[in-house]
Design a protein around this motif. Structure first.
Motif, PDB file in Angstrom:
ATOM      1  N   GLU A 120       3.317   4.729 -41.036  1.00 12.51           N
ATOM      2  CA  GLU A 120       4.310   3.886 -41.695  1.00 12.51           C
ATOM      3  C   GLU A 120       4.757   4.448 -43.039  1.00 12.51           C
ATOM      4  OE1 GLU A 120       3.583   0.632 -43.902  1.00 12.51           O
ATOM      5  OE2 GLU A 120       1.396   0.556 -43.743  1.00 12.51           O
TER       6      GLU A 120
ATOM      7  N   LYS B 232      12.425  19.291 -37.061  1.00 14.35           N
ATOM      8  CA  LYS B 232      11.234  18.456 -36.894  1.00 14.35           C
ATOM      9  C   LYS B 232      10.430  18.493 -38.183  1.00 14.35           C
ATOM     10  CE  LYS B 232       7.662  19.892 -34.358  1.00 14.35           C
ATOM     11  NZ  LYS B 232       6.807  20.223 -33.198  1.00 14.35           N
TER      12      LYS B 232
ATOM     13  N   PHE C 199       7.306   7.099 -42.211  1.00 13.19           N
ATOM     14  CA  PHE C 199       8.566   6.513 -41.755  1.00 13.19           C
ATOM     15  C   PHE C 199       9.303   5.862 -42.928  1.00 13.19           C
ATOM     16  CE2 PHE C 199       6.957   7.752 -37.933  1.00 13.19           C
ATOM     17  CZ  PHE C 199       6.258   6.859 -37.140  1.00 13.19           C
ATOM     18  N   ALA C 200       8.547   5.229 -43.822  1.00 20.18           N
ATOM     19  CA  ALA C 200       9.172   4.546 -44.960  1.00 20.18           C
ATOM     20  C   ALA C 200       9.800   5.557 -45.928  1.00 20.18           C
ATOM     21  CB  ALA C 200       8.129   3.692 -45.686  1.00 20.18           C
TER      22      ALA C 200
ATOM     23  N   ALA D 231      12.990   6.647 -44.377  1.00 21.22           N
ATOM     24  CA  ALA D 231      13.968   5.549 -44.405  1.00 21.22           C
ATOM     25  C   ALA D 231      14.566   5.403 -45.806  1.00 21.22           C
ATOM     26  CB  ALA D 231      13.290   4.240 -43.992  1.00 21.22           C
TER      27      ALA D 231
ATOM     28  N   ILE E 159      17.182   8.813 -44.013  1.00 20.04           N
ATOM     29  CA  ILE E 159      17.111   9.804 -42.941  1.00 20.04           C
ATOM     30  C   ILE E 159      16.761   9.071 -41.650  1.00 20.04           C
ATOM     31  CG2 ILE E 159      15.845  11.795 -42.060  1.00 20.04           C
ATOM     32  CD1 ILE E 159      15.411  12.573 -45.050  1.00 20.04           C
ATOM     33  N   ASN E 160      17.610   9.171 -40.652  1.00 17.21           N
ATOM     34  CA  ASN E 160      17.362   8.490 -39.390  1.00 17.21           C
ATOM     35  C   ASN E 160      16.343   9.251 -38.546  1.00 17.21           C
ATOM     36  OD1 ASN E 160      17.985   6.183 -37.741  1.00 17.21           O
ATOM     37  ND2 ASN E 160      19.017   7.561 -36.325  1.00 17.21           N
ATOM     38  N   ILE E 161      15.306   8.566 -38.105  1.00 22.31           N
ATOM     39  CA  ILE E 161      14.282   9.185 -37.276  1.00 22.31           C
ATOM     40  C   ILE E 161      14.719   9.062 -35.822  1.00 22.31           C
ATOM     41  CG2 ILE E 161      11.861   9.110 -36.582  1.00 22.31           C
ATOM     42  CD1 ILE E 161      11.363   7.567 -39.274  1.00 22.31           C
ATOM     43  N   GLN E 162      14.871  10.199 -35.162  1.00 22.09           N
ATOM     44  CA  GLN E 162      15.360  10.162 -33.786  1.00 22.09           C
ATOM     45  C   GLN E 162      14.210  10.072 -32.791  1.00 22.09           C
ATOM     46  OE1 GLN E 162      18.732  12.661 -32.970  1.00 22.09           O
ATOM     47  NE2 GLN E 162      19.263  12.809 -35.144  1.00 22.09           N
ATOM     48  N   ASN E 163      13.450  11.128 -32.648  1.00 24.77           N
ATOM     49  CA  ASN E 163      12.295  11.054 -31.730  1.00 24.77           C
ATOM     50  C   ASN E 163      11.016  11.121 -32.555  1.00 24.77           C
ATOM     51  OD1 ASN E 163      14.211  11.023 -29.749  1.00 24.77           O
ATOM     52  ND2 ASN E 163      13.568  12.931 -28.763  1.00 24.77           N
ATOM     53  N   ILE E 164       9.962  10.514 -32.016  1.00 23.54           N
ATOM     54  CA  ILE E 164       8.669  10.511 -32.707  1.00 23.54           C
ATOM     55  C   ILE E 164       7.584  10.887 -31.716  1.00 23.54           C
ATOM     56  CG2 ILE E 164       6.901   9.098 -33.859  1.00 23.54           C
ATOM     57  CD1 ILE E 164       9.152   7.157 -34.686  1.00 23.54           C
ATOM     58  N   THR E 165       6.639  11.701 -32.158  1.00 22.02           N
ATOM     59  CA  THR E 165       5.474  11.978 -31.341  1.00 22.02           C
ATOM     60  C   THR E 165       4.277  12.072 -32.290  1.00 22.02           C
ATOM     61  OG1 THR E 165       4.527  13.518 -29.732  1.00 22.02           O
ATOM     62  CG2 THR E 165       6.014  14.465 -31.340  1.00 22.02           C
TER      63      THR E 165
END
Ligand SMILES: C[C@@H](O)[C@H](N)C(=O)O
Ligand SMILES: C[C@@H](O)[C@H](N)C(=O)O
Lengths: 160, 160
Positions: free
Chosen positions: A109, A93, A112-113, A116, A120-126
């Motif tokens: 963002e 995490k 996440f960018a 990306a 790196i693939n983002i699996q779950n987000i909180t």
């Protein structure tokens, strides 16, 4: 520009448990986490999203060291609830921590960018106002921490 | 017993947007939230859970007042991504706030049990060490806040 992100962190000995087709009625979440708590398994984060057809998906993380115990408990629980359980032992995490991050919508963002761009693939987000966490594959953990650090100009030589 | 929960809060003018069958590849989360941010829509919480078959479900909340704008943006975005979007305008979020709540695993289950006892269905859940939030129907918001207050003995006359 005001600095809202104060740090980034990596937690990399995590396992993820995902329950699907959990009956969506009052009492189910309580039953799941009461059962896990009574077995002294510490839960890291909990994410739940309701799905159509009166079911929900519940995903949570535990320390990798607790996965074997958690599996015994959750297998039995899923039989009782009539839901399915999957287990992944290769999670990490990466989080950014700060203040007022919600109003500054650019933070999520940007994080996440950055991930990306490093593929790196983002699996779950909180998320919350003070922390945005992305669950990723453990193999990409160190890289993820580095690119997030860079994206927010964190790190000693960048401190003013 | 140490007091770890310091307060409870209700946010009751929320709308929820759920994207399903979001292509699960690097860049998608960044595109979604970049697009939303450029339209000046403030996002409250973001939850994402990956699903089988290389897709993910992304759920996020916005202020009810922003739903109409968000809808235009997200409808267009979902066509571009090839995912589906659903909108709900009757949401509220009840949260408990505290410290060290993760280690004290009893907190999440106590909150869920309090809501269950009041027959309040918990729709989405998101947690961190300092905040546990449950998305519920707006009609049950005030009751939810009350039962959570009572469950953790919060409120003036209970303060020591
Ligand atoms: C799925 C589960 O969260 C259920 N909706 C509950 O309230 O307990
Ligand atoms: C679904 C979305 O989060 C995707 N996995 C990404 O990394 O952007």
């Amino acid at each position: 520009e005001r600095i809202v992100v104060s740090g980034a962190a990596l937690k990399d000995k995590l396992a993820r448990i995902t329950l699907r087709n959990v009956p969506d009625r009052p009492g189910t979440a309580a039953k799941i986490f009461h059962t896990i708590a009574t077995h002294n398994i510490v839960v890291d984060d909990i994410i739940q999203i309701v799905a159509p057809n009166r079911v929900a998906t519940v995903a949570f993380t535990v320390d990798l060291a607790d996965l074997a115990d958690a599996r015994k408990v959750v297998d039995k629980l899923s039989r009782e609830l009539g839901c399915t359980a999957t287990y992944e032992d290769h999670m990490a995490k990466v989080s950014v921590v700060g203040v007022g991050m919600r109003v500054h919508t650019g933070v999520a963002e940007r994080m996440f960018a950055a991930l990306a761009k490093a593929k790196i693939n983002i699996q779950n987000i909180t998320t919350s106002e003070i922390k945005i966490s992305c669950l990723i594959d453990r193999a990409q953990g160190k890289t993820a921490l580095k690119v997030v650090h860079d994206a927010f100009k964190l790190g000693k030589r960048n401190k003013r």
